[in-house]
Design a protein around this motif. Structure first.
Motif, PDB file in Angstrom:
ATOM      1  N   ARG A  11      42.901  41.607  41.473  1.00  0.00           N
ATOM      2  CA  ARG A  11      43.427  40.454  41.580  1.00  0.00           C
ATOM      3  C   ARG A  11      42.338  39.278  42.055  1.00  0.00           C
ATOM      4  O   ARG A  11      41.903  39.441  43.040  1.00  0.00           O
ATOM      5  N   ARG A  12      42.308  38.215  41.350  1.00  0.00           N
ATOM      6  CA  ARG A  12      41.314  36.978  41.884  1.00  0.00           C
ATOM      7  C   ARG A  12      41.974  35.739  41.274  1.00  0.00           C
ATOM      8  O   ARG A  12      42.593  35.832  40.487  1.00  0.00           O
ATOM      9  N   SER A  13      41.754  34.537  41.938  1.00  0.00           N
ATOM     10  CA  SER A  13      42.093  33.335  41.532  1.00  0.00           C
ATOM     11  C   SER A  13      41.275  33.191  40.407  1.00  0.00           C
ATOM     12  O   SER A  13      40.039  33.604  40.124  1.00  0.00           O
ATOM     13  N   GLN A 134      46.053  29.711  40.779  1.00  0.00           N
ATOM     14  CA  GLN A 134      45.047  29.373  42.093  1.00  0.00           C
ATOM     15  C   GLN A 134      45.949  28.955  43.105  1.00  0.00           C
ATOM     16  O   GLN A 134      46.656  27.888  42.728  1.00  0.00           O
ATOM     17  N   TRP A 135      45.758  29.104  44.175  1.00  0.00           N
ATOM     18  CA  TRP A 135      46.372  28.262  45.508  1.00  0.00           C
ATOM     19  C   TRP A 135      45.520  27.216  45.889  1.00  0.00           C
ATOM     20  O   TRP A 135      44.550  27.528  46.403  1.00  0.00           O
ATOM     21  N   LEU A 136      45.833  25.910  45.841  1.00  0.00           N
ATOM     22  CA  LEU A 136      45.140  24.607  46.160  1.00  0.00           C
ATOM     23  C   LEU A 136      45.920  24.009  47.074  1.00  0.00           C
ATOM     24  O   LEU A 136      47.325  23.797  47.180  1.00  0.00           O
ATOM     25  N   THR A 137      45.433  23.136  47.771  1.00  0.00           N
ATOM     26  CA  THR A 137      46.274  22.016  48.592  1.00  0.00           C
ATOM     27  C   THR A 137      45.590  20.587  48.122  1.00  0.00           C
ATOM     28  O   THR A 137      45.751  19.952  47.233  1.00  0.00           O
ATOM     29  N   ARG A 174      34.610  37.082  43.595  1.00  0.00           N
ATOM     30  CA  ARG A 174      33.581  36.649  44.424  1.00  0.00           C
ATOM     31  C   ARG A 174      33.410  37.851  45.701  1.00  0.00           C
ATOM     32  O   ARG A 174      34.027  38.743  45.542  1.00  0.00           O
ATOM     33  N   ARG A 176      33.804  39.771  48.795  1.00  0.00           N
ATOM     34  CA  ARG A 176      34.962  40.225  49.734  1.00  0.00           C
ATOM     35  C   ARG A 176      34.390  40.810  51.160  1.00  0.00           C
ATOM     36  O   ARG A 176      33.511  41.098  51.170  1.00  0.00           O
TER      37      ARG A 176
HETATM   38  C1  LIG Z   1      46.205  27.360  51.977  1.00  0.00           C
HETATM   39  C2  LIG Z   1      44.941  27.248  51.020  1.00  0.00           C
HETATM   40  C3  LIG Z   1      44.680  25.973  50.341  1.00  0.00           C
HETATM   41  C4  LIG Z   1      43.549  26.000  49.525  1.00  0.00           C
HETATM   42  N1  LIG Z   1      43.263  24.843  49.069  1.00  0.00           N
HETATM   43  C5  LIG Z   1      41.963  25.086  48.144  1.00  0.00           C
HETATM   44  C6  LIG Z   1      41.441  23.722  47.731  1.00  0.00           C
HETATM   45  O1  LIG Z   1      42.178  22.518  47.890  1.00  0.00           O
HETATM   46  N2  LIG Z   1      40.433  23.875  46.837  1.00  0.00           N
HETATM   47  C7  LIG Z   1      39.849  24.869  46.553  1.00  0.00           C
HETATM   48  O2  LIG Z   1      38.965  24.754  45.921  1.00  0.00           O
HETATM   49  N3  LIG Z   1      40.351  26.110  47.062  1.00  0.00           N
HETATM   50  C8  LIG Z   1      41.367  26.155  47.991  1.00  0.00           C
HETATM   51  N4  LIG Z   1      41.902  27.520  48.308  1.00  0.00           N
HETATM   52  C9  LIG Z   1      41.129  28.587  47.930  1.00  0.00           C
HETATM   53  C10 LIG Z   1      41.667  29.288  46.553  1.00  0.00           C
HETATM   54  O3  LIG Z   1      42.720  29.249  46.586  1.00  0.00           O
HETATM   55  C11 LIG Z   1      40.831  30.728  46.408  1.00  0.00           C
HETATM   56  O4  LIG Z   1      40.905  31.080  47.718  1.00  0.00           O
HETATM   57  C12 LIG Z   1      39.607  30.692  45.803  1.00  0.00           C
HETATM   58  O5  LIG Z   1      39.966  30.034  44.629  1.00  0.00           O
HETATM   59  C13 LIG Z   1      39.411  32.192  45.645  1.00  0.00           C
HETATM   60  O6  LIG Z   1      40.621  33.017  45.391  1.00  0.00           O
HETATM   61  P1  LIG Z   1      40.720  34.717  45.461  1.00  0.00           P
HETATM   62  O7  LIG Z   1      40.172  35.118  46.388  1.00  0.00           O
HETATM   63  O8  LIG Z   1      42.357  34.502  45.285  1.00  0.00           O
HETATM   64  O9  LIG Z   1      39.933  35.094  44.270  1.00  0.00           O
HETATM   65  C14 LIG Z   1      42.712  27.433  49.189  1.00  0.00           C
HETATM   66  C15 LIG Z   1      43.461  28.597  49.719  1.00  0.00           C
HETATM   67  C16 LIG Z   1      44.346  28.755  50.812  1.00  0.00           C
HETATM   68  C17 LIG Z   1      44.900  29.735  51.468  1.00  0.00           C
END
Ligand SMILES: Cc1cc2nc3c(=O)[nH]c(=O)nc-3n(C[C@H](O)[C@H](O)[C@H](O)COP(=O)(O)O)c2cc1C
Length: 188
Positions: A11-13, A134-137, A174, A176
């Motif tokens: 799994r990856r974003s 994808q988990w973003l804030t 990416r 790890r």
């Molecule tokens: C709480 C949290 C907030 C995040 N916010 C962002 C964001 O605003 N912008 C961004 O590019 N990545 C953000 N990320 C990172 C991505 O979700 C993610 O880690 C990255 O795309 C690689 O993901 P993977 O390890 O699941 O492949 C955030 C991660 C977390 C845990």
């Protein structure tokens, strides 16, 4: 459906702007949210909730957030405003909202961790059903007026906007962390 270990190992974003239609069906979304809500939760407080942003609501929210950003910062670069307007560019977004607060027994930190677990369980469920996430804030999670537009109460915080959709292409992984960099053995 992928074997659980294979799924978790691979799994990856996927970037939110590459999470196209089709979105999960209503039934699939119910499954995803049911799995997301099935997380460890000290004290059984359910210190989190979901806001689903789907269909035309995505563009409406993106537009309102972009207006807000322009009003609060007329000098904001066009790219930044556009990024906010595209906030809802993916097929579906679930805002995971933390409702952590003071409690006689359960530390707030533990309630926040439970909201993080919700975000992760949701992301895994999304992938298990063949979609990407994808988990973003970002700005909208923290700006006081944006929080209001999203519908947060004073005590609530965005744990994550989980962007969901059908990946437009395959993405390479990416790097790890090496286990040797993050694992120690107590007493060794
Ligand atoms: C709480 C949290 C907030 C995040 N916010 C962002 C964001 O605003 N912008 C961004 O590019 N990545 C953000 N990320 C990172 C991505 O979700 C993610 O880690 C990255 O795309 C690689 O993901 P993977 O390890 O699941 O492949 C955030 C991660 C977390 C845990």
């Amino acid at each position: 459906m992928l074997d659980a270990i294979e799924l978790l190992k691979s799994r990856r974003s996927v970037p939110a702007n590459a999470l196209a239609e089709p979105a999960p069906s209503a039934e699939e979304l119910d499954t995803m949210l049911t799995i997301a809500a099935r997380v460890p939760d000290h004290g059984k407080l359910a210190p989190w909730r979901f806001i689903v942003i789907e269909g035309p609501a995505r563009a409406e929210l993106g537009g309102r957030l972009a207006e807000l950003m322009k009003a609060s910062d007329p000098e904001a670069p066009a790219g930044k405003v556009e990024a906010v307007a595209n906030f809802c560019g993916s097929a579906l977004i679930v805002a995971v909202v933390s409702r952590a607060g003071p409690h006689v027994k359960i530390p707030e930190w533990e309630q926040e961790l439970s909201a993080g677990a919700v975000c992760m369980n949701l992301s895994i469920a999304v992938n298990a059903l063949g979609y990407g996430a994808q988990w973003l804030t970002g700005w909208a999670a923290y700006d006081p007026k944006a929080r209001e537009v999203i519908g947060l109460q004073q005590n609530e915080r965005i744990a994550g906007f989980i962007h969901i959709g059908t990946p437009t292409e395959r993405w390479t992984d990416r790097p790890r962390p090496e286990l040797s960099e993050v694992v120690t053995r107590w007493g060794a």
